[in-house]
Write an enzyme that holds these catalytic residues in place. Structure first.
Site, PDB file in Angstrom:
ATOM      1  N   SER A   1       0.980  -1.337   0.280  1.00  0.00           N
ATOM      2  CA  SER A   1       0.310  -0.210   0.107  1.00  0.00           C
ATOM      3  C   SER A   1       1.538   1.470  -0.090  1.00  0.00           C
ATOM      4  O   SER A   1       2.012   1.422   0.279  1.00  0.00           O
ATOM      5  CB  SER A   1      -0.666  -0.105   0.933  1.00  0.00           C
ATOM      6  N   ASP A   2       0.257   2.794  -0.539  1.00  0.00           N
ATOM      7  CA  ASP A   2       0.600   3.488  -0.374  1.00  0.00           C
ATOM      8  C   ASP A   2       1.455   3.566   1.571  1.00  0.00           C
ATOM      9  O   ASP A   2       0.122   2.790   1.847  1.00  0.00           O
ATOM     10  CB  ASP A   2       0.324   4.673  -1.399  1.00  0.00           C
ATOM     11  N   PHE A   3       1.492   4.878   2.027  1.00  0.00           N
ATOM     12  CA  PHE A   3       1.427   5.117   3.375  1.00  0.00           C
ATOM     13  C   PHE A   3       0.719   5.660   3.660  1.00  0.00           C
ATOM     14  O   PHE A   3      -0.263   6.548   3.668  1.00  0.00           O
ATOM     15  CB  PHE A   3       2.723   6.031   3.247  1.00  0.00           C
ATOM     16  N   GLY A   4      -0.105   5.043   4.509  1.00  0.00           N
ATOM     17  CA  GLY A   4      -1.971   5.785   4.345  1.00  0.00           C
ATOM     18  C   GLY A   4      -2.738   5.169   4.562  1.00  0.00           C
ATOM     19  O   GLY A   4      -3.828   5.849   4.132  1.00  0.00           O
TER      20      GLY A   4
END
Ligand code: BGC
Length: 749
Positions: free
Chosen positions: A285-288
């Site tokens: 995933s991307d961060f958050g």
């Protein structure tokens, strides 16, 4: 089509994120990290260390020896990558099974970010402007070497986007607006990162962000609404081409929603990315960017970036107990991560015990200079360049970014790399930066010329300096970065006014641009030459001097259109297209609201140069454009066979002549327009060849379209859910930009 860079041997791998202090701090250990109590050479006790087995066998053996919560560790970056640590932001795990590596993630597309002791290479948009696969491979091999030496073994890059609007804050981080150019160069980047170590190191690449992450504005609270044909042909295709030509370890799902479903829980992950595009690594995933537990795992997300939030042991246990996910899904996600780490060599090539303080080498410095020079684009030149001063001549350099001495906080360092945020400091340390002022002074002295410098803060003084010089070189800049888009396409720091004043004071004015995206040039008719150098990295000065003085003949080509004005761009006339709207029709987020902004990709396929041709809008500088100090001519264009059947090879042949008086390199481009029935009244790039010719020399050039050259003559047919090759007459054009005039046709029966 240019040839593939070397892909040697088996793909080897390599890493917690070292990212702006937000992710796992860099822990450097003697590896394997959790080997202290275990004899990792005992392959019967720890069969996942047995290099005679396949990565699949080793991954299965490891997971069979794991407890449920040890398996969970692989599903989140920090516990996956720091095997002996047990606490992560208050979430507790058991220690990992013995003999697994420490893994360190680092951003990103522009080099080893925020790290001292590395080479600051030019930004990806500059790399894209070289159109050179081998050079792209070499740059990323150098990045891999420096990453590994400084204790990082996963690089979160390359980044891919489709250049929907030049306002996108991250334009400099991507490869422009064409799926083929982007895919070919992204693959060269992946191969350079993953395959260049000759068994000495293991580094993994990450392809990001899938998909439709085309703006920074509200990237976490917007939906990219894209019809399927457009998504397949414009937004998926760069990923597909990259996947076809390389084997990226992971793909990062994007922040945004795609048609109202978040990227990291979108069925596209399994249905398209894996099943259709052939991706077989792990989805990160991307961060958050994770918003759920079961829906994300179910859609195909394997690893949550950074710390555990939605993939915690507690939430995974609950989802299992509730029957929302199956054990098989958990095992599969863990397997994908472990197998990829194994296949990429992370288990067998541990990070160095002590990272080196200075990983930069003279070879990398020379490479940075080469990329900076070959990635710069000579946009306009009426003959003032190359500079040929005689003894006693004066060259006036003007503008704060020419010098390493800051003026109101702005200097050459401000445009060495892309900004971390809009108008902020850069992502690269740029410790070894050589400013244009330093390099040009040195070079001018060889000809007996002198250089004056005016920072431009006082326009009267700048005009006086220009007036007194034989030639004025004025620097214009724009700083862009993550988290927000550009407000406009204008130079910052009143650059347009400065250029106008300088050009009025000295008719021999050359403009050097240092930008991350296209800019408007209201002064273009008053400048005798314009050189776009982008964010050219630490060797910006020497590379700029090389080009201005003609020691290197410019060969860079635009990977994106430069419009006359922002109003001409595909998304400009419609707030629904950009920035997107809310339910009440407004473009401004209501105070405190978390409503999803709807961004309609209703320009469809007319992204980048396609738009300008379809809408008959003359750009300022076209896609593919770039001047040289020599001239090239195209003729004798022929396609064989002139009539063919679907799936057969077609050869585009033509003669290229250097008609000037200097040796030069041309990027000869081929474009095809599909038969009318495809409904695409615009060209598409189908290949290019880089040819170096002596003055007067000519060469026959051949660009081959084969069935392997993905989708080059196809379109996505929504009624049959398949790719189609239309029958009928195809137009072919070859030349030095998308505006090429030499052409012919061929037929598909
Ligand atoms: C960016 C990603 C990056 C991640 C971790 C995010 O803000 O969108 O591209 O890899 O941070 O650094």
């Amino acid at each position: 089509m240019t040839t593939h860079p070397p892909r040697r041997g088996v793909r080897r791998a390599v890493f917690p994120i070292a990212f702006a202090g937000l992710v796992t701090p860099l822990v450097v250990v003697a590896a394997p990290a959790n080997a202290a109590a275990a004899d990792c050479s005992d392959v019967s006790a720890y069969p996942w260390t047995d290099t005679s087995k396949t990565p699949d066998e080793r991954a299965h053996a490891l997971l069979e020896a794991s407890t449920q919560h040890q398996k969970y560790r692989w599903l989140v970056e920090q516990p996956a990558n720091s095997p002996e640590q047990t606490e992560f932001s208050g979430v507790t795990y058991p220690v990992q099974v013995p003999c697994t590596p420490t893994v360190v993630y680092t951003d990103g597309p522009d080099g080893v970010r925020f790290t001292p002791g590395v080479t600051a290479f030019p930004a990806p948009i500059s790399v894209a402007s070289t159109w050179d696969e081998q050079l792209t491979y070499d740059r990323s091999a150098a990045v891999a070497a420096e990453a590994f030496a400084t204790g990082k073994n996963v690089v979160l890059g390359p980044g891919l986007a489709s250049g929907r609007t030049p306002l996108s804050g991250r334009t400099a981080e991507y490869f422009g607006e064409d799926p083929l150019l982007t895919g070919v160069l992204a693959a060269a980047t992946v191969n350079g990162l993953q395959e260049s170590g000759d068994g000495e190191r293991a580094v993994l690449a990450n392809l990001k962000h899938y998909v439709g992450n085309e703006q920074e504005l509200d990237r976490q609270l917007s939906s990219s609404d894209i019809d399927e044909r457009t998504r397949r042909q414009i937004y998926d295709l760069p990923f597909e081409i990259t996947m076809d030509r390389s084997d990226p370890a992971s793909v990062m799902c994007s922040y945004n929603q795609i048609d109202d479903v978040y990227g990291c829980e979108n069925p596209l992950l399994d249905d398209v990315l894996r099943d259709d595009l052939g991706f077989d690594g792990y989805v990160l995933s991307d961060f958050g960017a994770v918003h759920s537990t079961a829906p994300s795992l179910d859609a195909g997300l394997d690893q949550e970036l950074n710390r555990p939030v939605f993939f915690t042991p507690e939430l995974l246990d609950q989802a299992l107990a509730a029957g929302e996910v199956t054990q098989e899904q958990i095992d599969q996600a863990a397997f994908r991560v472990v197998r990829t780490y194994l296949a990429g060599g992370l288990f067998d090539h541990p990070l160095p015990t002590t990272p080196v303080a200075d990983a930069a080498t003279p070879e990398h410095e020379a490479l940075a200079r080469r990329v900076a020079a070959e990635g710069s684009v000579l946009l306009a030149n009426d003959g003032v360049l190359p500079l040929a001063p005689t003894a006693g001549d004066t060259i006036a350099l003007i503008g704060p970014t020419a010098s390493s001495t800051p003026t109101d906080g702005i200097s050459a360092a401000s445009v060495c790399s892309m900004a971390w945020r809009f108008n902020d400091a850069g992502t690269m340390e740029c410790e070894d930066l050589v400013s244009p002022e330093t390099a040009i002074r040195e070079r001018a002295a060889q000809d007996g010329a002198t250089v004056t410098y005016s920072d431009g803060s006082d326009v009267t003084a700048a005009a006086a300096a220009a007036a007194q010089a034989d030639v004025a070189v004025v620097f214009g800049y724009q700083r862009s970065g993550e988290f927000s888009d550009l407000p406009d396409l204008r130079l910052q720091g009143d650059g347009d006014a400065l250029i106008e004043v300088v050009a009025a004071a000295n008719p021999d004015t050359v403009v050097v641009l240092q930008t991350g995206s296209a800019v408007e040039m209201p002064w273009v008719d008053d400048a005798r030459a314009v050189l776009e150098t982008w964010y050219a990295g630490e060797q910006m000065g020497p590379a700029t001097a090389d080009l201005l003085f003609g020691d290197v003949n410019p060969s860079g080509r635009l990977p994106m259109t430069f419009p006359v004005s922002l109003a001409d761009t595909p998304t400009a006339a419609s707030p629904e297209r950009y920035p997107g709207t809310f339910a009440d029709g407004s473009t401004t987020r209501p105070e405190g609201s978390t409503e999803i902004r709807q961004v309609e990709y209703s320009e469809g396929l007319q992204v980048g140069y396609r738009w300008y041709e379809a809408q008959d809008i003359e750009p300022l500088f076209a896609f593919g454009h770039g001047l040289s100090y020599t001239d090239f001519e195209y003729d004798k264009v022929k396609v064989t066979p002139a009539s063919t059947k679907e799936g057969q090879e077609v050869r585009i042949r033509f003669r290229l002549t250097n008609t000037g008086d200097r040796v030069g390199t041309e990027t000869a481009q081929a474009y095809v327009t599909l038969p009318d029935s495809a409904g695409e009244p615009f060209r598409r790039l189908v290949g290019w060849e880089q040819v170096t010719l002596q003055p007067g020399e000519h060469r026959k050039v051949e660009i081959t379209l084969t069935a392997e050259d993905l989708r080059l003559a196809q379109y996505w047919d929504e009624s049959t859910d398949s790719w189609q090759t239309p029958r009928g007459t195809y137009q072919v054009h070859v030349g030095g930009s998308v505006e090429a005039t030499a052409g012919t046709t061929f037929r598909v029966r």
